[in-house]
Design a protein around this motif. Sequence first.
Motif, mmCIF file in Angstrom:
data_model
loop_
_atom_site.group_PDB
_atom_site.id
_atom_site.type_symbol
_atom_site.label_atom_id
_atom_site.label_comp_id
_atom_site.label_asym_id
_atom_site.label_seq_id
_atom_site.Cartn_x
_atom_site.Cartn_y
_atom_site.Cartn_z
ATOM 1 N N GLU A 106 1.107 -0.773 0.210
ATOM 2 C CA GLU A 106 -0.010 -0.113 -0.087
ATOM 3 C C GLU A 106 0.679 0.874 -0.253
ATOM 4 O O GLU A 106 0.996 2.084 -0.234
ATOM 5 C CB GLU A 106 -0.799 0.239 1.417
ATOM 6 C CG GLU A 106 -2.171 -1.028 1.286
ATOM 7 C CD GLU A 106 -2.662 -1.472 2.220
ATOM 8 O OE1 GLU A 106 -2.619 -0.593 3.456
ATOM 9 O OE2 GLU A 106 -4.078 -1.984 2.157
ATOM 10 N N ASN A 107 1.947 1.101 0.506
ATOM 11 C CA ASN A 107 3.288 2.048 0.620
ATOM 12 C C ASN A 107 3.678 2.792 -0.612
ATOM 13 O O ASN A 107 3.265 3.477 -1.154
ATOM 14 C CB ASN A 107 3.850 1.863 1.814
ATOM 15 C CG ASN A 107 3.179 2.327 3.000
ATOM 16 O OD1 ASN A 107 2.981 2.948 3.257
ATOM 17 N ND2 ASN A 107 3.603 1.714 4.008
ATOM 18 N N ILE A 108 4.101 1.480 -1.294
ATOM 19 C CA ILE A 108 4.749 1.256 -2.623
ATOM 20 C C ILE A 108 3.380 1.830 -4.086
ATOM 21 O O ILE A 108 3.444 3.478 -4.706
ATOM 22 C CB ILE A 108 5.055 0.257 -3.255
ATOM 23 C CG1 ILE A 108 6.664 0.350 -2.077
ATOM 24 C CG2 ILE A 108 5.486 0.629 -4.724
ATOM 25 C CD1 ILE A 108 7.027 -1.733 -2.212
ATOM 26 N N GLU A 109 2.540 1.014 -3.712
ATOM 27 C CA GLU A 109 1.310 2.405 -4.349
ATOM 28 C C GLU A 109 0.995 3.620 -4.062
ATOM 29 O O GLU A 109 0.400 4.377 -4.778
ATOM 30 C CB GLU A 109 -0.278 1.217 -4.053
ATOM 31 C CG GLU A 109 0.272 -0.061 -4.671
ATOM 32 C CD GLU A 109 -0.990 -1.293 -4.211
ATOM 33 O OE1 GLU A 109 -1.932 -1.077 -3.764
ATOM 34 O OE2 GLU A 109 -0.992 -2.229 -4.717
ATOM 35 N N PHE A 110 1.330 4.149 -2.804
ATOM 36 C CA PHE A 110 1.050 5.532 -2.546
ATOM 37 C C PHE A 110 1.834 6.193 -3.675
ATOM 38 O O PHE A 110 1.155 7.672 -4.288
ATOM 39 C CB PHE A 110 0.734 5.673 -1.457
ATOM 40 C CG PHE A 110 0.718 6.905 -0.566
ATOM 41 C CD1 PHE A 110 -0.254 7.677 -0.785
ATOM 42 C CD2 PHE A 110 1.930 8.294 -0.652
ATOM 43 C CE1 PHE A 110 -0.751 9.508 -0.991
ATOM 44 C CE2 PHE A 110 1.814 9.303 -0.044
ATOM 45 C CZ PHE A 110 1.336 9.643 -0.063
ATOM 46 N N ALA A 111 3.419 5.486 -3.227
ATOM 47 C CA ALA A 111 4.565 6.210 -4.133
ATOM 48 C C ALA A 111 4.337 6.409 -5.127
ATOM 49 O O ALA A 111 4.507 7.269 -5.805
ATOM 50 C CB ALA A 111 6.025 5.907 -3.284
ATOM 51 N N THR A 112 3.390 5.249 -6.171
ATOM 52 C CA THR A 112 3.560 5.188 -7.672
ATOM 53 C C THR A 112 2.390 6.658 -8.245
ATOM 54 O O THR A 112 2.366 7.474 -9.193
ATOM 55 C CB THR A 112 2.878 4.295 -8.092
ATOM 56 O OG1 THR A 112 2.091 3.482 -7.170
ATOM 57 C CG2 THR A 112 4.327 2.926 -8.247
ATOM 58 N N GLY A 113 0.978 7.044 -7.332
ATOM 59 C CA GLY A 113 0.460 7.703 -7.276
ATOM 60 C C GLY A 113 1.165 9.250 -7.285
ATOM 61 O O GLY A 113 0.306 10.161 -7.469
ATOM 62 N N LEU A 114 1.577 9.537 -6.938
ATOM 63 C CA LEU A 114 2.519 10.586 -6.598
ATOM 64 C C LEU A 114 2.615 11.525 -7.645
ATOM 65 O O LEU A 114 2.321 12.618 -7.172
ATOM 66 C CB LEU A 114 3.524 10.910 -5.928
ATOM 67 C CG LEU A 114 3.346 11.046 -3.537
ATOM 68 C CD1 LEU A 114 4.953 10.435 -3.574
ATOM 69 C CD2 LEU A 114 2.851 11.442 -3.346
ATOM 70 N N SER A 115 3.275 11.203 -8.640
ATOM 71 C CA SER A 115 3.032 11.616 -9.890
ATOM 72 C C SER A 115 1.972 13.043 -9.799
ATOM 73 O O SER A 115 2.037 13.856 -10.360
ATOM 74 C CB SER A 115 3.759 10.952 -10.863
ATOM 75 O OG SER A 115 2.261 9.867 -10.673
ATOM 76 N N HIS A 116 0.507 11.616 -9.279
ATOM 77 C CA HIS A 116 -0.365 12.738 -10.228
ATOM 78 C C HIS A 116 -0.767 14.574 -8.876
ATOM 79 O O HIS A 116 -1.431 14.677 -9.397
ATOM 80 C CB HIS A 116 -1.826 11.981 -9.978
ATOM 81 C CG HIS A 116 -1.962 10.648 -11.040
ATOM 82 N ND1 HIS A 116 -2.028 11.402 -12.065
ATOM 83 C CD2 HIS A 116 -1.614 9.810 -11.536
ATOM 84 C CE1 HIS A 116 -2.553 10.437 -13.309
ATOM 85 N NE2 HIS A 116 -2.022 9.172 -12.566
ATOM 86 N N ALA A 117 -0.138 13.949 -7.907
ATOM 87 C CA ALA A 117 -0.744 14.563 -6.937
ATOM 88 C C ALA A 117 0.844 16.423 -7.208
ATOM 89 O O ALA A 117 0.214 17.136 -6.777
ATOM 90 C CB ALA A 117 -0.281 14.230 -6.091
#
Length: 126
Positions: A106-117
């Motif tokens: 879940e932490n890794i998935e959060f990190a992969t989504g940071l590009s949108h933020a």
Amino acid sequence: MERIPHVINGELVSDAERYGPVFNPATGEQKKEVALASAARVEEAIAAARAALPGWRATSLARRTAIFFRVRELLMQRRPELAALLTSEHGKVLSDAEGEITRGLENIEFATGLSHALKGERSEQV
């Protein structure tokens, strides 16, 4: 008996002078030995991390995201093996060990989504 080495700069370093026992908490049996780092070895690891930082900092967000996706893929592929290691080395029941891996994913998935933020978009009329 299996020995767990250090990994510094992507290389296995297995010349430690001292080792500590790794027990299976469920059985009390010593299964492995882990290398204990000298102060010089710790300084070597710190220097390697410092040297790697500028390269990571210069890596594009898209490339970082790709790296995190690959790490996620590897964790998914090796999930049963990692859960077994957590069970044997930390005394967790298998389902709890799998839960730990899920939380890491879940932490890794959060990190992969940071590009949108970080795109810099904004919402109008909000």
